[in-house]
Design a protein around this motif. Sequence first.
Motif, PDB file in Angstrom:
ATOM      1  N   LYS A 447      57.965  51.123  21.371  1.00  0.00           N
ATOM      2  CA  LYS A 447      57.567  51.880  23.108  1.00  0.00           C
ATOM      3  C   LYS A 447      58.611  50.253  23.961  1.00  0.00           C
ATOM      4  CE  LYS A 447      57.449  55.543  25.975  1.00  0.00           C
ATOM      5  NZ  LYS A 447      56.241  56.840  26.641  1.00  0.00           N
ATOM      6  N   PRO A 448      59.419  50.101  25.023  1.00  0.00           N
ATOM      7  CA  PRO A 448      60.137  49.422  25.535  1.00  0.00           C
ATOM      8  C   PRO A 448      58.592  49.494  27.117  1.00  0.00           C
ATOM      9  CG  PRO A 448      61.729  50.695  25.635  1.00  0.00           C
ATOM     10  CD  PRO A 448      60.343  51.379  24.689  1.00  0.00           C
ATOM     11  N   LEU A 449      57.781  48.465  27.919  1.00  0.00           N
ATOM     12  CA  LEU A 449      57.799  48.609  29.119  1.00  0.00           C
ATOM     13  C   LEU A 449      58.636  48.860  30.364  1.00  0.00           C
ATOM     14  CD1 LEU A 449      54.994  48.296  30.349  1.00  0.00           C
ATOM     15  CD2 LEU A 449      55.156  45.727  30.727  1.00  0.00           C
ATOM     16  N   ALA A 450      58.644  50.506  30.411  1.00  0.00           N
ATOM     17  CA  ALA A 450      59.874  50.124  31.713  1.00  0.00           C
ATOM     18  C   ALA A 450      58.959  51.416  32.233  1.00  0.00           C
ATOM     19  CB  ALA A 450      60.830  50.876  30.951  1.00  0.00           C
ATOM     20  N   PHE A 451      59.181  50.987  33.967  1.00  0.00           N
ATOM     21  CA  PHE A 451      59.218  52.121  34.653  1.00  0.00           C
ATOM     22  C   PHE A 451      59.725  51.815  36.233  1.00  0.00           C
ATOM     23  CE2 PHE A 451      56.974  47.897  35.287  1.00  0.00           C
ATOM     24  CZ  PHE A 451      57.356  47.882  36.948  1.00  0.00           C
ATOM     25  N   GLU A 452      59.310  52.665  37.214  1.00  0.00           N
ATOM     26  CA  GLU A 452      60.672  53.309  37.903  1.00  0.00           C
ATOM     27  C   GLU A 452      60.135  52.859  39.987  1.00  0.00           C
ATOM     28  OE1 GLU A 452      63.279  56.349  39.148  1.00  0.00           O
ATOM     29  OE2 GLU A 452      61.307  57.116  39.834  1.00  0.00           O
ATOM     30  N   ILE A 453      60.141  52.533  40.462  1.00  0.00           N
ATOM     31  CA  ILE A 453      59.421  51.809  42.240  1.00  0.00           C
ATOM     32  C   ILE A 453      59.987  53.088  42.747  1.00  0.00           C
ATOM     33  CG2 ILE A 453      58.736  51.056  43.550  1.00  0.00           C
ATOM     34  CD1 ILE A 453      59.486  48.313  42.069  1.00  0.00           C
ATOM     35  N   LEU A 454      59.267  53.962  43.207  1.00  0.00           N
ATOM     36  CA  LEU A 454      59.754  55.499  43.981  1.00  0.00           C
ATOM     37  C   LEU A 454      60.191  54.603  45.788  1.00  0.00           C
ATOM     38  CD1 LEU A 454      60.871  58.135  44.444  1.00  0.00           C
ATOM     39  CD2 LEU A 454      58.598  58.890  44.465  1.00  0.00           C
ATOM     40  N   LEU A 455      60.588  54.858  46.241  1.00  0.00           N
ATOM     41  CA  LEU A 455      61.087  54.516  48.113  1.00  0.00           C
ATOM     42  C   LEU A 455      61.735  55.481  48.278  1.00  0.00           C
ATOM     43  CD1 LEU A 455      62.403  50.345  47.436  1.00  0.00           C
ATOM     44  CD2 LEU A 455      60.561  51.098  48.367  1.00  0.00           C
ATOM     45  N   PHE A 456      61.098  54.829  49.708  1.00  0.00           N
ATOM     46  CA  PHE A 456      61.970  55.757  51.113  1.00  0.00           C
ATOM     47  C   PHE A 456      62.266  54.992  52.220  1.00  0.00           C
ATOM     48  CE2 PHE A 456      57.651  55.870  52.626  1.00  0.00           C
ATOM     49  CZ  PHE A 456      58.207  55.991  54.123  1.00  0.00           C
ATOM     50  N   GLN A 457      62.003  53.566  51.603  1.00  0.00           N
ATOM     51  CA  GLN A 457      62.433  52.983  53.450  1.00  0.00           C
ATOM     52  C   GLN A 457      63.404  52.000  52.446  1.00  0.00           C
ATOM     53  OE1 GLN A 457      58.126  51.947  53.816  1.00  0.00           O
ATOM     54  NE2 GLN A 457      59.013  51.498  55.681  1.00  0.00           N
ATOM     55  N   LYS A 458      64.552  52.172  52.971  1.00  0.00           N
ATOM     56  CA  LYS A 458      65.411  50.707  52.127  1.00  0.00           C
ATOM     57  C   LYS A 458      65.392  49.494  52.871  1.00  0.00           C
ATOM     58  CE  LYS A 458      70.758  50.233  52.234  1.00  0.00           C
ATOM     59  NZ  LYS A 458      70.242  50.621  50.826  1.00  0.00           N
ATOM     60  N   SER A 459      64.565  48.966  53.657  1.00  0.00           N
ATOM     61  CA  SER A 459      64.432  48.275  54.350  1.00  0.00           C
ATOM     62  C   SER A 459      63.540  46.650  53.237  1.00  0.00           C
ATOM     63  CB  SER A 459      63.987  47.836  55.791  1.00  0.00           C
ATOM     64  OG  SER A 459      62.682  48.598  55.555  1.00  0.00           O
ATOM     65  N   PHE A 460      62.457  47.780  52.075  1.00  0.00           N
ATOM     66  CA  PHE A 460      61.420  47.180  51.017  1.00  0.00           C
ATOM     67  C   PHE A 460      62.394  47.178  49.824  1.00  0.00           C
ATOM     68  CE2 PHE A 460      57.468  47.051  50.251  1.00  0.00           C
ATOM     69  CZ  PHE A 460      56.955  46.978  51.380  1.00  0.00           C
ATOM     70  N   GLU A 461      63.867  47.341  49.674  1.00  0.00           N
ATOM     71  CA  GLU A 461      64.374  46.980  48.832  1.00  0.00           C
ATOM     72  C   GLU A 461      64.135  45.136  48.291  1.00  0.00           C
ATOM     73  OE1 GLU A 461      67.686  50.522  47.353  1.00  0.00           O
ATOM     74  OE2 GLU A 461      68.005  49.167  48.920  1.00  0.00           O
ATOM     75  N   ARG A 462      64.309  45.127  49.686  1.00  0.00           N
ATOM     76  CA  ARG A 462      64.864  43.647  49.738  1.00  0.00           C
ATOM     77  C   ARG A 462      63.479  42.523  49.112  1.00  0.00           C
ATOM     78  NH1 ARG A 462      63.213  40.797  54.719  1.00  0.00           N
ATOM     79  NH2 ARG A 462      62.093  41.775  56.101  1.00  0.00           N
ATOM     80  N   VAL A 463      62.237  43.043  49.642  1.00  0.00           N
ATOM     81  CA  VAL A 463      60.774  43.026  48.979  1.00  0.00           C
ATOM     82  C   VAL A 463      60.905  43.488  46.783  1.00  0.00           C
ATOM     83  CG1 VAL A 463      58.581  43.354  48.632  1.00  0.00           C
ATOM     84  CG2 VAL A 463      59.578  43.404  51.398  1.00  0.00           C
ATOM     85  N   VAL A 464      61.596  44.342  46.452  1.00  0.00           N
ATOM     86  CA  VAL A 464      61.237  45.261  45.661  1.00  0.00           C
ATOM     87  C   VAL A 464      62.205  44.246  44.462  1.00  0.00           C
ATOM     88  CG1 VAL A 464      61.732  46.736  43.854  1.00  0.00           C
ATOM     89  CG2 VAL A 464      60.481  47.434  45.828  1.00  0.00           C
ATOM     90  N   LEU A 465      63.085  44.305  44.735  1.00  0.00           N
ATOM     91  CA  LEU A 465      64.380  43.800  43.909  1.00  0.00           C
ATOM     92  C   LEU A 465      64.151  42.654  43.510  1.00  0.00           C
ATOM     93  CD1 LEU A 465      67.977  44.847  45.803  1.00  0.00           C
ATOM     94  CD2 LEU A 465      66.564  45.395  43.401  1.00  0.00           C
ATOM     95  N   PRO A 466      63.246  41.207  44.347  1.00  0.00           N
ATOM     96  CA  PRO A 466      62.984  40.425  43.640  1.00  0.00           C
ATOM     97  C   PRO A 466      61.645  40.253  42.086  1.00  0.00           C
ATOM     98  CG  PRO A 466      62.993  39.924  46.177  1.00  0.00           C
ATOM     99  CD  PRO A 466      63.356  41.345  45.934  1.00  0.00           C
ATOM    100  N   PHE A 467      60.840  41.313  42.906  1.00  0.00           N
ATOM    101  CA  PHE A 467      59.761  41.631  42.079  1.00  0.00           C
ATOM    102  C   PHE A 467      60.148  42.385  40.238  1.00  0.00           C
ATOM    103  CE2 PHE A 467      56.147  44.868  40.824  1.00  0.00           C
ATOM    104  CZ  PHE A 467      55.641  44.053  40.485  1.00  0.00           C
TER     105      PHE A 467
END
Length: 609
Positions: A447-467
């Motif tokens: 089974k692949p190691l995969a998961f979803e990050i749930l957000l409601f603040q679009k501004s936080f995408e700039r933190v999450v996408l590099p991660f």
Amino acid sequence: MTKKPEAPLLTRITATLALAASACFASADEGVTETPTPVHGIAMHGELKYPADFSHFDYVNPEAPKGGELKLSVVANGFDSFNPFVIRGISAAGINAYVYDTLLESSADEPFSEYGLIAESVEVPEDRSFVIFNLNKEARFQDGEPITAEDVEFSYRILTTEGHPFYRNYYADVDKVTIENSHRIRFDFAQTNNRELPLILGQMPVLPEHFWQDREFESSGLTIPVGSGPYRIASFDAGRSVTYQRVDDYWAKDLGVRKGRFNFDTISYEYYNDDTVALEAFKAGNFHFRQETSAKNWATAYTGRQFESGDIEKEAIEHHRPTGMQGFIFNTRKPVFQDPLVREALAYGFDFQWANQNLFFGQYTRTSSYFENSDLASSGLPEGRELEILEAYRDQLSPDVFTEAYVPPDTSNGVSLRDNLRTALKLLTEAGYQIKNGKMVHQETGKPLAFEILLFQKSFERVVLPFKQNLGKLGIDVSVRLVDSNQYVQRVRSFDFDMITQVLPQSDSPGNEQRDYWHSSNADVPGSRNFMGVSDPVIDELVNMVIQAPDREELVRRVHALDRVLLNGHYVIPHWHLRKDRVAYWNHLKRPANTPKNGIDLNNWWTER
């Protein structure tokens, strides 16, 4: 800020009562304990700062003029309820703070002390086995009806049976409630060494039984409630705005806990779907005050004519409150995150130093404790009393608790992101994973190691996408889902997520609320703040020990132990914190000269035009 964070977006050692000479007891020969002497307030540990006849808190302006309006914004997808005490719906901003009074009022310049509000005095024995509240006979609801002991008993009963699960946990040790007369009520406790319980009962909002007796508490919707506080709802546009009107004949306006506070005639909240739009609306004068959470905005967006002319003030005001923990929260109920090695490994994919330099303009400090910015934060290796506490659980804890000081992975001191990803790969290999065809998969299940990050603040995408990108180099498949704020709240309440970004706030005096965060009894209770699904018998016992702490020194040592075990459980990937409140406001708003340790409080401000 009150001692505990607001609940919906939520044993025991004998102690010495910290109210000097406040209780009188019969002699041992008599064998009967007398009723304690009524006192004007109660401290968790130590003595009260303010005397019985104090006229106002030190951090307010008692001469602040009444009048004017305060316009505020909320970035969210509206509201559908005026009942902040239940798990259903999204309650309107401000309703708990402005519409409802509590039995006692917390001060903002002490670790945890409360003074009389609806209850003009309290009676507590030395062992804190019960508390009696003597109600102020002048206390009134906003419809003029007197506040009675029956209303207090009703509030306790309705909150613990039909209210948010938080209240059942918060008041769990109450054994019996006795109405002694119409203005006197007693709470007896199942345990006699939960010294915080009298204070947290003091935080209980008092609701009018006569208003709710013919209404369904759990589904009140937008029925305008009758409250007991300094403001009532004047008008609203469902889901878009709400306006509160100051109660002119508010019965408590001259009490020491209220003098110089709640000065605006009206307070209104306007809802915005987008933070960028809200910021521009603020600069256009559509609302008056903004607390900035974005380092980028603070560094680049607060410019222009209004700032140059001084029409808008911009300040970073230092505070001394615990900043708590903000981070990527693992939902350990999900199979992908049940192995602590996997959780530890993923932390090496977050490059705080890069984010702070490239995204945050160097404004933040890395968080390394659940009780950051306070003497409650653990550090170094355990020693002394803290080590003694942990020794009792050595065979149930990771050896790292005793041999390695917790430090979140970073890229300083010559350590590169590449180095950290190598460490992550080693940990994942120990956890049974391998890279196959470019994907990180479990060796046994495939089974692949995969998961979803749930957000409601679009501004936080700039933190999450590099991660996400960093973990992708290890073949880990991370998806990011952006939902509206209402959907986000509902999914978090039902634990329907893999990973979220969340703030876990803390007070300077942790206690009963720790059950809601970490105790196994709340791991599967919808709406609890045990977002991670922590279920560990050692943590359960440490939580109970924190609640039972007999004095401040012992509280600090027990919180250190709890903090250390939580950190070594790798339930979060820590983010960052700031020891200042970044605020901007139109210059007709004025604030007191003294700022308490808890930081700014708009309820102490006023307007001058």
